[in-house]
Design a protein around this motif. Structure first.
Motif, short mmCIF file in Angstrom:
data_model
loop_
_atom_site.label_atom_id
_atom_site.label_comp_id
_atom_site.label_asym_id
_atom_site.label_seq_id
_atom_site.Cartn_x
_atom_site.Cartn_y
_atom_site.Cartn_z
N ASP A 174 21.96 -42.01 26.02
CA ASP A 174 22.94 -41.76 27.07
C ASP A 174 23.97 -40.74 26.58
O ASP A 174 25.11 -41.08 26.28
CB ASP A 174 23.62 -43.07 27.48
CG ASP A 174 24.55 -42.89 28.67
OD1 ASP A 174 24.36 -41.91 29.43
OD2 ASP A 174 25.47 -43.71 28.83
N VAL A 175 23.52 -39.50 26.45
CA VAL A 175 24.37 -38.40 25.99
C VAL A 175 24.16 -37.21 26.92
O VAL A 175 23.20 -37.16 27.67
CB VAL A 175 24.06 -37.99 24.53
CG1 VAL A 175 24.36 -39.11 23.56
CG2 VAL A 175 22.62 -37.52 24.38
N ARG A 176 25.06 -36.26 26.84
CA ARG A 176 24.94 -35.01 27.59
C ARG A 176 24.78 -33.87 26.60
O ARG A 176 25.46 -33.83 25.59
CB ARG A 176 26.18 -34.77 28.46
CG ARG A 176 26.41 -35.82 29.52
CD ARG A 176 25.31 -35.79 30.57
NE ARG A 176 25.53 -36.78 31.61
CZ ARG A 176 24.90 -37.94 31.67
NH1 ARG A 176 24.04 -38.28 30.76
NH2 ARG A 176 25.13 -38.77 32.66
N LEU A 177 23.88 -32.95 26.92
CA LEU A 177 23.65 -31.78 26.08
C LEU A 177 24.27 -30.55 26.73
O LEU A 177 24.19 -30.38 27.94
CB LEU A 177 22.15 -31.53 25.91
CG LEU A 177 21.33 -32.66 25.28
CD1 LEU A 177 19.85 -32.31 25.30
CD2 LEU A 177 21.79 -32.92 23.87
N LEU A 178 24.89 -29.74 25.92
CA LEU A 178 25.45 -28.47 26.37
C LEU A 178 24.91 -27.38 25.45
O LEU A 178 24.75 -27.60 24.25
CB LEU A 178 26.98 -28.48 26.28
CG LEU A 178 27.68 -29.55 27.09
CD1 LEU A 178 29.07 -29.80 26.52
CD2 LEU A 178 27.78 -29.12 28.53
N ALA A 179 24.66 -26.21 26.01
CA ALA A 179 24.21 -25.09 25.18
C ALA A 179 25.34 -24.69 24.25
O ALA A 179 26.48 -24.59 24.66
CB ALA A 179 23.80 -23.92 26.06
N GLY A 180 25.00 -24.47 22.97
CA GLY A 180 26.00 -24.12 21.97
C GLY A 180 25.72 -22.81 21.28
O GLY A 180 26.27 -22.54 20.22
N GLY A 181 24.85 -21.98 21.84
CA GLY A 181 24.55 -20.69 21.26
C GLY A 181 23.07 -20.52 20.99
O GLY A 181 22.33 -21.50 20.85
N GLN A 182 22.63 -19.28 20.93
CA GLN A 182 21.21 -18.99 20.76
C GLN A 182 21.05 -17.64 20.06
O GLN A 182 21.78 -16.70 20.35
CB GLN A 182 20.55 -18.95 22.13
CG GLN A 182 19.07 -18.62 22.12
CD GLN A 182 18.51 -18.50 23.53
OE1 GLN A 182 18.81 -17.55 24.22
NE2 GLN A 182 17.73 -19.48 23.94
N THR A 183 20.12 -17.58 19.12
CA THR A 183 19.72 -16.31 18.52
C THR A 183 18.21 -16.19 18.65
O THR A 183 17.50 -17.19 18.62
CB THR A 183 20.11 -16.20 17.03
OG1 THR A 183 19.49 -17.25 16.31
CG2 THR A 183 21.62 -16.27 16.85
N ILE A 184 17.74 -14.97 18.80
CA ILE A 184 16.30 -14.73 18.97
C ILE A 184 15.87 -13.61 18.03
O ILE A 184 16.49 -12.56 17.99
CB ILE A 184 15.95 -14.33 20.41
CG1 ILE A 184 16.42 -15.39 21.39
CG2 ILE A 184 14.45 -14.10 20.55
CD1 ILE A 184 16.27 -14.99 22.84
N GLU A 185 14.81 -13.89 17.28
CA GLU A 185 14.19 -12.86 16.45
C GLU A 185 12.82 -12.56 17.07
O GLU A 185 11.94 -13.43 17.10
CB GLU A 185 14.00 -13.37 15.02
CG GLU A 185 13.26 -12.42 14.13
CD GLU A 185 12.91 -13.00 12.77
OE1 GLU A 185 12.11 -12.37 12.07
OE2 GLU A 185 13.43 -14.08 12.43
N PHE A 186 12.66 -11.35 17.59
CA PHE A 186 11.38 -10.95 18.17
C PHE A 186 10.49 -10.41 17.06
O PHE A 186 10.89 -9.54 16.29
CB PHE A 186 11.58 -9.91 19.26
CG PHE A 186 12.29 -10.46 20.47
CD1 PHE A 186 11.60 -11.20 21.40
CD2 PHE A 186 13.64 -10.26 20.65
CE1 PHE A 186 12.24 -11.73 22.51
CE2 PHE A 186 14.30 -10.78 21.74
CZ PHE A 186 13.60 -11.52 22.69
N CYS A 187 9.27 -10.93 16.97
CA CYS A 187 8.37 -10.59 15.87
C CYS A 187 7.18 -9.75 16.31
O CYS A 187 6.63 -9.00 15.50
CB CYS A 187 7.86 -11.87 15.21
SG CYS A 187 9.16 -12.96 14.65
#
Length: 103
Positions: free
Chosen positions: A35-48
């Motif tokens: 019983d928790v809520r998730l929030l986006a906290g950042g994202q990084t993407i490495e395209f290979c």
């Protein structure tokens, strides 16, 4: 950012496959049924590599860290998850590192 957004969750997901906060039930390993809520906290993407058309893809999720943040009653967890997108059994296309705030 288009590739991770396309591969987020199953095709034709039913309402039961979403959490109350709008994320997919399996979005963050270890939080299903809590019983928790998730929030986006950042994202990084490495395209290979360039994704080929018409080829099945797979994703592997790894929890990289779980850290307590905040103080004085405003505490929350910060979960860091890596998702590696590959051509099935082959070439790595992208590595996405996402952070989720769990309250």
């Amino acid at each position: 950012m288009y590739l991770p957004s396309l591969l987020r969750g199953p095709d034709g997901a039913a309402t039961a496959e979403y959490r109350p906060d709008g994320m997919f039930a399996d979005e963050v390993p270890g939080t299903a049924g809590l019983d928790v809520r998730l929030l986006a906290g950042g994202q990084t993407i490495e395209f290979c590599s360039t994704p080929p058309l018409g080829v099945p893809l797979e994703v592997t999720r790894t929890v990289n860290g779980v850290d307590w943040k905040g103080s004085d009653g405003g505490e929350f967890l910060l979960i860091t998850v890596s998702k590696t997108y590959r051509v099935t059994g082959s070439v790595t296309l992208a590595i996405v590192t996402e952070r989720f705030i769990v309250r």
